[in-house]
Design a protein around this motif. Structure first.
Motif, short mmCIF file in Angstrom:
data_model
loop_
_atom_site.label_atom_id
_atom_site.label_comp_id
_atom_site.label_asym_id
_atom_site.label_seq_id
_atom_site.Cartn_x
_atom_site.Cartn_y
_atom_site.Cartn_z
N THR A 12 0.85 -1.19 0.00
CA THR A 12 0.00 0.00 0.00
C THR A 12 0.88 1.24 0.00
OG1 THR A 12 -0.13 -0.13 2.42
CG2 THR A 12 -1.93 -1.12 1.17
N ALA A 17 -1.21 8.63 -1.99
CA ALA A 17 -2.21 7.63 -2.40
C ALA A 17 -2.17 7.34 -3.89
CB ALA A 17 -3.61 8.09 -2.00
N GLU A 18 -1.64 8.28 -4.68
CA GLU A 18 -1.57 8.07 -6.13
C GLU A 18 -0.57 6.98 -6.52
OE1 GLU A 18 -0.86 11.75 -8.09
OE2 GLU A 18 -2.77 12.64 -7.48
N ALA A 20 -0.75 4.01 -5.47
CA ALA A 20 -1.46 2.74 -5.44
C ALA A 20 -1.62 2.19 -6.86
CB ALA A 20 -2.83 2.90 -4.80
N PRO A 22 -3.20 -0.04 -10.00
CA PRO A 22 -4.57 -0.41 -10.35
C PRO A 22 -5.00 -1.76 -9.80
CG PRO A 22 -3.45 0.53 -12.24
CD PRO A 22 -2.40 0.33 -11.18
N LEU A 25 -6.32 -1.51 -6.30
CA LEU A 25 -7.69 -0.99 -6.25
C LEU A 25 -8.70 -2.07 -6.59
CD1 LEU A 25 -5.99 1.66 -6.33
CD2 LEU A 25 -7.79 2.64 -7.76
N ARG A 26 -8.41 -2.87 -7.62
CA ARG A 26 -9.34 -3.93 -8.00
C ARG A 26 -9.50 -4.96 -6.90
NH1 ARG A 26 -8.77 -8.88 -10.15
NH2 ARG A 26 -6.54 -8.64 -10.61
N LEU A 28 -8.92 -4.61 -3.66
CA LEU A 28 -9.61 -4.03 -2.50
C LEU A 28 -11.13 -4.08 -2.71
CD1 LEU A 28 -7.37 -0.93 -1.70
CD2 LEU A 28 -7.81 -2.87 -0.18
N ALA A 29 -11.54 -3.90 -3.94
CA ALA A 29 -12.98 -3.91 -4.24
C ALA A 29 -13.53 -5.31 -4.35
CB ALA A 29 -13.23 -3.14 -5.54
N VAL A 46 -9.13 3.50 1.53
CA VAL A 46 -10.09 3.22 0.45
C VAL A 46 -10.93 4.45 0.15
CG1 VAL A 46 -10.14 0.74 0.90
CG2 VAL A 46 -11.78 2.24 2.06
N LEU A 49 -8.88 6.46 -2.15
CA LEU A 49 -8.77 5.79 -3.45
C LEU A 49 -10.11 5.71 -4.18
CD1 LEU A 49 -6.40 2.82 -2.48
CD2 LEU A 49 -5.78 4.98 -3.61
N VAL A 51 -12.58 3.58 -3.43
CA VAL A 51 -12.90 2.16 -3.57
C VAL A 51 -13.76 1.72 -2.38
CG1 VAL A 51 -11.93 -0.17 -3.62
CG2 VAL A 51 -10.76 1.69 -4.80
#
Length: 302
Positions: A12, A17-18, A20, A22, A25-26, A28-29, A46, A49, A51
């Motif tokens: 992380t 935060a930028e 992170a 892709p 992010l996927r 985490l979701a 999150v 982000l 998310v």
């Protein structure tokens, strides 16, 4: 998902935060379980982000990681994706992660990772110190005597060392490092990496200890140069030359090879070898080297 039935360690952002990726992010979701070192920090991350985790969020920190590891592995065995994240950086690097990986490996569960930011590598790269070989020491002991003992083990360590320290102990730690490792050892103090007030302070340990005496704030990573190489003694180099000669190598070639490897003076080493040979001509046990086959004259040796 292509990572179902697996434990996934995800790096992380350590500040921005930028940073992170892709894939983080996927996951985490989409992950069935998100095991976070601090669930409050995860919620803040999150939110930044954009998310929303769809899976179950559980805590996974130093106080419950041994017990929680088996639960996470069971979830993975049931075909679920278990995402493990720390507050910042890579799980398992001075953060929880090792125990669940060990348990997953023992259970035959797939373990993979989402590469991400690491304060260790960022600080190493920014330090200006050698990066070809390095070691990571994590946090030094809190008690002064134990901390100095840990530092004593690094006195002869040739690799660049990276370690973490808290704002409350950095001044004392740098003072101890200057005392134990030497005031002239090169180092860098990296704080707030990738954040607004990022700073990398480079200098000797004495200079950095003086700078930190008034206090240093933020997340801190320290990088210290390795111990300078200790030149081998003439006796040690001479012994190596004689070993090579005893194995059939000509004196001239043996001297040249040892001098090139160590940086020693080829001429001085060659003269020392001749003098050692002349001190006991014809003695096969010369200087403890059975079978020494030195040249029978200076002319032949040359």
């Amino acid at each position: 998902m292509d990572t179902s039935g697996a434990v996934v360690l995800a790096g992380t952002p350590i500040g921005d935060a930028e940073d992170a990726p892709p894939r983080l992010l996927r996951l985490l979701a989409e992950a069935d379980v998100v095991a976070a070192e601090d669930t409050r920090r995860l919620r803040a991350l999150v939110a930044r982000l954009g998310v929303t985790p769809s899976g179950r969020v559980v805590s996974y920190h130093e106080h419950n990681e041994a017990a929680r590891a088996s639960e996470l592995v069971e979830a993975a065995l049931a075909g679920q994706t278990v995402l493990v994240v720390s507050d910042a950086g890579m799980p398992g690097v001075s953060d929880p992660g090792y125990r669940v990986v060990r348990a997953a490996v023992d259970a035959g569960v797939r373990v993979t990772a989402v590469p991400g930011p690491s304060a260790v590598l960022v600080a190493l790269a920014l330090s200006g110190l050698p990066t070809d070989r390095f070691c990571f020491e994590g946090f030094l002991p809190r008690k002064p005597a134990e901390r100095r003992r840990a530092l004593a083990a690094l006195v002869t360590e040739p690799r660049t060392a990276v370690l973490f320290e808290s704002t409350h102990r950095i001044a004392d730690t740098l003072a101890d490092m200057a005392q134990v490792l030497g005031p002239d050892r090169a180092a860098a103090v990296c704080r707030e990496l990738t954040k607004t007030y990022e700073e990398v302070r480079r200098g000797t340990l004495a200079e950095l200890a003086a700078w930190a005496a008034d206090g240093v704030r933020g997340e801190i990573t320290v990088v210290v140069a390795g111990a300078p190489p200790v030149p081998a003694s003439t006796d040690d180099l001479l012994a190596e030359v004689l070993d090579r000669v005893a194995d059939g190598e000509r004196l001239k070639e043996a001297t040249a090879a040892v001098a090139e490897r160590t940086g020693a003076s080829r001429r001085e080493l060659y003269e020392a070898a001749l003098a050692a040979r002349d001190a006991a001509p014809g003695d096969p046990s010369h200087l403890g080297h059975p079978g020494y086959r030195g040249a029978t004259s200076r002319k032949e040796g040359r």
